[in-house]
Design a protein around this motif. Structure first.
Motif, PDB file in Angstrom:
ATOM      1  N   PRO A  65      -0.148  -8.564 -14.379  1.00 50.30           N
ATOM      2  CA  PRO A  65      -1.033  -7.688 -13.593  1.00 50.30           C
ATOM      3  C   PRO A  65      -0.363  -6.411 -13.102  1.00 50.30           C
ATOM      4  CG  PRO A  65      -0.338  -9.579 -12.281  1.00 50.30           C
ATOM      5  CD  PRO A  65       0.250  -9.769 -13.648  1.00 50.30           C
TER       6      PRO A  65
ATOM      7  N   GLY B  31     -14.607   0.810 -13.354  1.00 54.27           N
ATOM      8  CA  GLY B  31     -14.324  -0.294 -12.449  1.00 54.27           C
ATOM      9  C   GLY B  31     -15.534  -0.564 -11.572  1.00 54.27           C
TER      10      GLY B  31
ATOM     11  N   CYS C 155      -3.968   0.619 -17.627  1.00 48.90           N
ATOM     12  CA  CYS C 155      -3.958  -0.766 -17.139  1.00 48.90           C
ATOM     13  C   CYS C 155      -3.876  -1.650 -18.381  1.00 48.90           C
ATOM     14  CB  CYS C 155      -5.200  -1.043 -16.293  1.00 48.90           C
ATOM     15  SG  CYS C 155      -5.234  -2.676 -15.553  1.00 48.90           S
ATOM     16  N   LYS C 156      -4.665  -2.701 -18.477  1.00 51.19           N
ATOM     17  CA  LYS C 156      -4.840  -3.548 -19.661  1.00 51.19           C
ATOM     18  C   LYS C 156      -3.585  -3.712 -20.521  1.00 51.19           C
ATOM     19  CE  LYS C 156      -9.767  -3.276 -19.536  1.00 51.19           C
ATOM     20  NZ  LYS C 156     -10.264  -4.554 -19.117  1.00 51.19           N
TER      21      LYS C 156
ATOM     22  N   LYS D  41      -2.310  -2.609  -9.374  1.00 52.29           N
ATOM     23  CA  LYS D  41      -2.649  -3.859 -10.064  1.00 52.29           C
ATOM     24  C   LYS D  41      -3.737  -3.677 -11.115  1.00 52.29           C
ATOM     25  CE  LYS D  41       0.148  -5.683  -9.010  1.00 52.29           C
ATOM     26  NZ  LYS D  41       1.141  -6.428  -9.738  1.00 52.29           N
ATOM     27  N   ASN D  42      -4.906  -3.181 -10.660  1.00 57.62           N
ATOM     28  CA  ASN D  42      -6.081  -3.118 -11.543  1.00 57.62           C
ATOM     29  C   ASN D  42      -6.405  -1.682 -11.932  1.00 57.62           C
ATOM     30  OD1 ASN D  42      -6.995  -5.946 -11.722  1.00 57.62           O
ATOM     31  ND2 ASN D  42      -7.094  -5.739  -9.511  1.00 57.62           N
TER      32      ASN D  42
ATOM     33  N   ASP E 210      -7.935   0.426  -9.186  1.00 58.24           N
ATOM     34  CA  ASP E 210      -6.997   0.958  -8.179  1.00 58.24           C
ATOM     35  C   ASP E 210      -6.589   2.372  -8.581  1.00 58.24           C
ATOM     36  OD1 ASP E 210      -6.927  -1.600  -7.037  1.00 58.24           O
ATOM     37  OD2 ASP E 210      -5.123  -2.193  -8.146  1.00 58.24           O
TER      38      ASP E 210
ATOM     39  N   SER F   3      -1.114  -1.826 -13.183  1.00 53.38           N
ATOM     40  CA  SER F   3      -1.784  -0.619 -13.686  1.00 53.38           C
ATOM     41  C   SER F   3      -0.943   0.576 -13.273  1.00 53.38           C
ATOM     42  CB  SER F   3      -3.197  -0.514 -13.100  1.00 53.38           C
ATOM     43  OG  SER F   3      -3.146  -0.537 -11.685  1.00 53.38           O
TER      44      SER F   3
END
Ligand SMILES: Cc1ncc(COP(=O)(O)O)c(C=O)c1O
Length: 410
Positions: free
Chosen positions: A270, A151, A262-263, A120-121, A124, A272
């Motif tokens: 959502p 992060g 990610c992003k 997700k992020n 992660d 990554s």
């Protein structure tokens, strides 16, 4: 030019502060937005390169949700791909077919990628990259660089931060951006102990000018890692798909073992990803790392559509061009008003600073003056360009910036 006020944002923030720690925590916290009275706190809607706050003020957005928005808010093509998948299944009891299609797209797009893993992020994936490096090498130590952000997991934070203990990052060693000699010295003095080096492809700290790699830096680091059996990890959470489709390392001409994305990967949905070489595949298979929503198929469909659309519309080239136009325009304007504006980093993610006042106060004031006239500028962080920013946006932004310079003179 009329300046904005933020009555509803401020009222909402007061309510939020009663029921949410900090009111707004983390990277959206108003703390670095100075003066806070120049900024909106809550967003109502967004479209293309713009958003509207809860007071109805309209902004040309130069933060792009701090990176995820890359093809424009509410991009119809991406939303349709996501919606089609959502109608079939999003969160199910097994992965959906789209996961395999997306992994193949990542492998076909990113030069070093022989496999792709999804979560997700960004954190992660930066955390997973350390686990893979340790599993691959059987070593503990990880080198990360001062001012680099990966992060908020405890290993990424300094032990003097609230809630962090010395044990949380006892095997994390701090290096310095562009300081190859220090890296080499540490790795030679600790032979067989360092599992990996994690770094962004160029240095984009907050509250400071961004720095590109020195000539030959990455080639030397790459060779050092190969010779010493150290896993080279690139954190492209911010730079991924903004500098080069094949990986932001390709832009700087070097090959890491693992890359975290990610992003910009899914235009705001959502997801990554960590990609890696064949040599890392066994370790990545052995590490246990997962999450309740990591198999959600809707963001995967959005990512697949986003990566294809980025390439179709030449987004990387476009962001470079509009970012360069914006930068040149702001530098010229600043000169006309008797100031020196410095642009650093890459044009798709430029960091700007009025250098006349090293305390940043003048720069902060100018960013606030522009924001309350409709160009959302932060002073502490690099900005983000998107493929949705047009020449008209840039022209309008330069008019606002001109008013901003007049306002700080007063
Ligand atoms: C370079 C970099 N790495 C990692 C992260 C962490 O990503 P996330 O906030 O999605 O966990 C960020 C977030 O801004 C980032 O900019």
């Amino acid at each position: 030019m009329k300046t904005y006020t933020y009555k509803k944002s401020q009222e909402l923030f007061k309510k939020a502060a009663e029921v949410i720690p900090c009111g707004i925590y983390g990277h959206f916290s108003p703390a670095p937005l100075i003066p806070v009275t120049d900024y909106p706190f809550y967003i109502d809607k967004a479209k293309g390169s713009r958003f509207w706050d809860v007071d109805g003020n309209e902004f040309i957005d130069y933060m792009c949700a701090y990176g995820p928005m890359v093809l424009g808010y509410n991009n119809p093509l991406i939303d349709a791909a996501a919606e089609e998948q959502r109608k079939k299944v999003n969160c199910g009891t097994a992965p959906a077919r789209v996961m395999v299609d997306l992994a193949q797209e990542m492998v076909n797009t990113v030069d070093i990628a022989d496999w792709a893993f999804f979560a997700k992020n960004g954190a992660d994936m930066t955390t997973f990259s350390l686990m893979v490096a340790r599993a691959h090498t059987g070593r503990n130590k990880i080198i990360r660089l001062k001012g680099g952000y990966h992060g908020t997991a405890p290993w990424m934070q300094s032990p003097d931060h609230h809630g962090i203990t010395f044990n949380d990052n006892k095997d994390i060693v701090m290096g310095e951006w562009n300081n190859y000699e220090a890296l080499e010295k540490y790795i030679h003095e600790h032979k067989g102990e360092v599992a990996g080096i994690i770094s962004t492809p160029y240095h984009h700290p907050t509250f400071a000018d961004n720095e590109l790699p020195a000539k030959g830096y990455w080639k030397k680091v790459e060779a050092l890692c190969k010779n010493e059996g150290v896993v080279l990890i690139i954190d492209a959470v911010r730079t991924g798909f903004r500098l080069d489709y094949g990986g932001s390392n390709e832009y700087f001409d070097f090959k890491p073992d693992l890359i975290a994305f990610c992003k910009a990967i899914a235009n705001g949905y959502p997801i990554s990803s960590l990609v890696g070489t064949n040599e890392m595949m066994n370790a990545a298979s052995n590490v246990f790392h997962t999450g309740s929503y990591w198999y959600s198929a809707e963001p995967m469909a959005a990512a697949l559509a986003t990566i294809r659309e980025l390439k179709r519309v030449n987004a990387v080239e476009k962001m470079f061009e509009t970012g360069t136009k914006l930068g040149n325009g702001l530098i010229e304007l600043a000169k006309d008003h008797g100031y020196n504006m410095k642009m650093s980093g890459h044009p798709a993610m430029p960091y700007f600073r009025i250098t006349d006042d090293p305390s940043l106060m003048l720069h902060q004031k100018w960013c606030g003056e522009c924001t309350k006239r409709g160009a959302y500028f932060t002073s502490h962080h690099n900005w983000f360009m998107s493929a949705a920013h047009t020449d008209e946006d840039i022209a309008e932004t330069l008019k606002i910036a001109d008013e901003g310079f007049k306002a700080i003179k007063e």
